[in-house]
Scaffold this active site. Structure first.
Site, PDB file in Angstrom:
ATOM      1  N   LYS A 103     -20.352 -27.644  -5.769  1.00  0.00           N
ATOM      2  CA  LYS A 103     -21.466 -26.554  -4.953  1.00  0.00           C
ATOM      3  C   LYS A 103     -20.417 -25.603  -4.283  1.00  0.00           C
ATOM      4  O   LYS A 103     -20.958 -24.372  -4.098  1.00  0.00           O
ATOM      5  CB  LYS A 103     -22.240 -27.478  -3.781  1.00  0.00           C
ATOM      6  CG  LYS A 103     -23.056 -28.545  -4.444  1.00  0.00           C
ATOM      7  CD  LYS A 103     -23.786 -29.530  -3.392  1.00  0.00           C
ATOM      8  CE  LYS A 103     -24.642 -30.424  -3.514  1.00  0.00           C
ATOM      9  NZ  LYS A 103     -24.749 -31.383  -2.830  1.00  0.00           N
ATOM     10  N   LYS A 155     -13.873 -30.347 -11.416  1.00  0.00           N
ATOM     11  CA  LYS A 155     -15.195 -30.874 -11.061  1.00  0.00           C
ATOM     12  C   LYS A 155     -16.272 -29.657 -10.968  1.00  0.00           C
ATOM     13  O   LYS A 155     -15.905 -28.813 -10.102  1.00  0.00           O
ATOM     14  CB  LYS A 155     -15.292 -31.875 -10.108  1.00  0.00           C
ATOM     15  CG  LYS A 155     -16.528 -32.585  -9.998  1.00  0.00           C
ATOM     16  CD  LYS A 155     -16.582 -33.675  -8.977  1.00  0.00           C
ATOM     17  CE  LYS A 155     -16.676 -32.910  -7.606  1.00  0.00           C
ATOM     18  NZ  LYS A 155     -16.951 -33.945  -6.389  1.00  0.00           N
ATOM     19  N   LYS A 205     -11.655 -32.887   1.129  1.00  0.00           N
ATOM     20  CA  LYS A 205     -12.272 -32.132   1.925  1.00  0.00           C
ATOM     21  C   LYS A 205     -11.581 -31.493   3.336  1.00  0.00           C
ATOM     22  O   LYS A 205     -12.014 -30.511   3.695  1.00  0.00           O
ATOM     23  CB  LYS A 205     -13.818 -32.732   2.453  1.00  0.00           C
ATOM     24  CG  LYS A 205     -14.702 -32.848   1.033  1.00  0.00           C
ATOM     25  CD  LYS A 205     -16.165 -33.107   1.742  1.00  0.00           C
ATOM     26  CE  LYS A 205     -17.040 -33.313   0.524  1.00  0.00           C
ATOM     27  NZ  LYS A 205     -18.164 -33.773   0.662  1.00  0.00           N
TER      28      LYS A 205
HETATM   29  P1  TYM Z   1     -23.376 -34.689  -3.565  1.00  0.00           P
HETATM   30  O1  TYM Z   1     -24.517 -34.263  -2.823  1.00  0.00           O
HETATM   31  O2  TYM Z   1     -22.185 -34.060  -3.739  1.00  0.00           O
HETATM   32  O3  TYM Z   1     -23.886 -35.027  -5.173  1.00  0.00           O
HETATM   33  C1  TYM Z   1     -25.084 -35.465  -5.432  1.00  0.00           C
HETATM   34  C2  TYM Z   1     -25.107 -36.444  -6.609  1.00  0.00           C
HETATM   35  O4  TYM Z   1     -24.516 -35.471  -7.809  1.00  0.00           O
HETATM   36  C3  TYM Z   1     -23.367 -36.220  -8.380  1.00  0.00           C
HETATM   37  N1  TYM Z   1     -22.409 -35.014  -8.912  1.00  0.00           N
HETATM   38  C4  TYM Z   1     -22.119 -34.789 -10.001  1.00  0.00           C
HETATM   39  N2  TYM Z   1     -22.329 -35.674 -11.294  1.00  0.00           N
HETATM   40  C5  TYM Z   1     -21.509 -35.286 -12.346  1.00  0.00           C
HETATM   41  N3  TYM Z   1     -20.731 -34.319 -12.415  1.00  0.00           N
HETATM   42  C6  TYM Z   1     -20.419 -33.568 -11.226  1.00  0.00           C
HETATM   43  N4  TYM Z   1     -19.693 -32.475 -11.458  1.00  0.00           N
HETATM   44  C7  TYM Z   1     -21.230 -33.711 -10.032  1.00  0.00           C
HETATM   45  N5  TYM Z   1     -21.120 -33.446  -9.004  1.00  0.00           N
HETATM   46  C8  TYM Z   1     -21.900 -34.164  -8.020  1.00  0.00           C
HETATM   47  C9  TYM Z   1     -22.856 -37.081  -7.465  1.00  0.00           C
HETATM   48  O5  TYM Z   1     -21.958 -38.097  -7.900  1.00  0.00           O
HETATM   49  C10 TYM Z   1     -24.016 -37.622  -6.786  1.00  0.00           C
HETATM   50  O6  TYM Z   1     -24.375 -38.691  -7.325  1.00  0.00           O
HETATM   51  N6  TYM Z   1     -22.167 -38.775  -0.762  1.00  0.00           N
HETATM   52  C11 TYM Z   1     -23.143 -38.251  -1.899  1.00  0.00           C
HETATM   53  C12 TYM Z   1     -24.560 -38.568  -1.245  1.00  0.00           C
HETATM   54  C13 TYM Z   1     -24.814 -39.698  -0.698  1.00  0.00           C
HETATM   55  C14 TYM Z   1     -25.221 -40.790  -1.022  1.00  0.00           C
HETATM   56  C15 TYM Z   1     -25.690 -41.630  -0.503  1.00  0.00           C
HETATM   57  C16 TYM Z   1     -25.283 -41.124  -2.646  1.00  0.00           C
HETATM   58  C17 TYM Z   1     -24.986 -39.956   0.917  1.00  0.00           C
HETATM   59  N7  TYM Z   1     -25.580 -41.148   0.978  1.00  0.00           N
HETATM   60  C18 TYM Z   1     -25.837 -42.953  -0.602  1.00  0.00           C
HETATM   61  C19 TYM Z   1     -25.771 -42.258  -3.138  1.00  0.00           C
HETATM   62  C20 TYM Z   1     -25.817 -43.346  -2.066  1.00  0.00           C
HETATM   63  C21 TYM Z   1     -22.901 -36.946  -2.069  1.00  0.00           C
HETATM   64  O7  TYM Z   1     -22.248 -36.081  -1.395  1.00  0.00           O
HETATM   65  O8  TYM Z   1     -23.408 -36.499  -3.279  1.00  0.00           O
END
Ligand code: TYM
Length: 359
Positions: free
Chosen positions: A221, A218, A115
């Protein structure tokens, strides 16, 4: 031996373009887990601002992600749905845990490197300590299980390391205050713990959904190509058109999973179909082995539209009433705060801070 009550915590960033990867990798899993666990689901707006956000877009996105949770079947009455910034304990605990986490651990975080890009000096300090805030999210509820996609695995390993170091650094204080739970150490003994070591739940055929334009990247977003992902707000025509245009190789589908090796686009589409249909890749290939992509894509588009179009319609209905969404978030935050405050009070006592009793 006492154990920590089982609780699920997970979160999604409100950074626009919630997509099929978020849905299949995380949200659908949450929906299943609701029947078996107490769950806390968070819209992590403090994480979102680690990179610049337009304030109006951020507000809209917080409500849209909340709507996506509800439209997908998360029960905000039985469980807790809220946005992170409404519960100040997340930031407060993150500070204490910043003092537990080691710089060497943070320097290994691959997502920061991705990032921050080449100009790391210009990245925010928040982006660097992002995984510590994530550890605080989970540990504020002393959550035992964290359902996420594959990309969050390293962050959760860090959360376990942080929890373990806090437990070790303060063992005597935890014991003196009677705030610990005996935990097996893995070496046959037990140790007192204030925080459980949260277990990542990364299972199923869609833990890493890939871009529809490039099966080695991957689904994300932030990909500039909208055709690379299926957004949860896409209508039936957009979903079908993106699947039709998805990149594939020229061969028909294999009849065995082994035949997907070295064919990332085929593997991705089969994995998506499996996840949408509650099947394994083997079961999908038992039905579609030797099929041409034109046939398979038609079936996949029908399946995706059947699942996603009603969610998009429900999200649209929900976001039209922002006050109702804000009320759900306020109610969730009030209930989350009670748990997080109790955890934080214990942390302050353990660390030796003076606090106002019953604040
Ligand atoms: P974020 O917002 O990027 O994504 C949310 C959830 O979606 C999953 N994900 C995917 N799963 C499968 N294939 C993909 N291409 C894909 N892209 C995203 C992510 O693994 C996630 O589960 N840091 C985290 C948010 C967060 C969090 C937490 C999660 C903040 N605090 C505490 C668990 C526990 C994030 O950026 O997710």
């Amino acid at each position: 031996m006492a154990s920590f009550p089982q609780r699920v915590f997970s979160g999604v960033q409100p950074t626009g373009n919630l997509h099929l990867g978020n849905y299949l990798g995380a949200i659908t899993r949450w929906v299943e887990l609701q029947a078996r666990y107490d769950c806390v689901f968070c819209v992590v707006d403090l994480h979102a601002i680690t990179v610049p956000q337009d304030p109006q877009d951020l507000t809209r996105s917080i409500r849209e992600v909340t709507a996506a949770f509800l439209a997908s079947g998360i029960d905000a009455k039985r469980h807790i749905v809220f946005n992170q910034s409404q519960v100040a304990e997340h930031a407060e605990l993150a500070w204490v845990l910043n003092c537990t986490a080691r710089i060497g651990w943070m320097n290994r975080m691959t997502q920061f490197k991705e990032k921050a890009g080449k100009d790391r000096e210009q990245a925010s300090v928040g982006l660097y300590s992002y995984p510590v805030l994530m550890a605080a999210d989970v540990l504020a509820y002393r959550a035992t299980h964290v359902p996420v996609g594959e990309d969050q695995k390293q962050h959760l390993e860090l959360a376990r390391d942080v929890a373990q170091k806090f437990n070790q650094d303060f063992t005597a204080s935890i014991a003196a205050r009677g705030l610990g739970v005996e935990q097996p150490t893995g070496e046959g003994g037990t140790a007192l713990a204030y925080f459980p070591l949260p277990e990542p739940l990364i299972h199923g055929p869609a833990t890493r959904v890939m871009s529809l334009r490039d099966g080695t990247k991957k689904m994300s977003k932030s990909d500039p190509s909208d055709n690379s992902r299926i957004n949860l707000t896409d209508d039936a025509d957009a979903i079908a058109s993106k699947i039709r245009k998805a990149r594939t190789d020229p061969d028909p589908l294999p009849s065995e999973v082994a035949g997907l090796a070295g064919r990332p686009e085929a593997d991705n589409l089969v994995g998506i179909f499996a996840a949408l249909n509650g099947q394994t890749r083997e079961e999908v290939l038992a039905d579609y082995g030797n099929a041409q992509f034109s046939t398979f894509k038609g079936a996949l588009a029908d399946r995706a539209v059947a699942t996603l179009a009603p969610i998009a319609a429900e999200m649209k209905r929900l976001v039209a009433d922002p006050q109702a969404i804000d009320a759900v978030l306020a109610d969730g935050a009030a209930r989350a705060r009670v748990i997080a405050r109790e955890t934080m009070d214990g942390v302050k006592d353990i660390v030796g801070m003076v606090r106002t009793p019953g604040r």
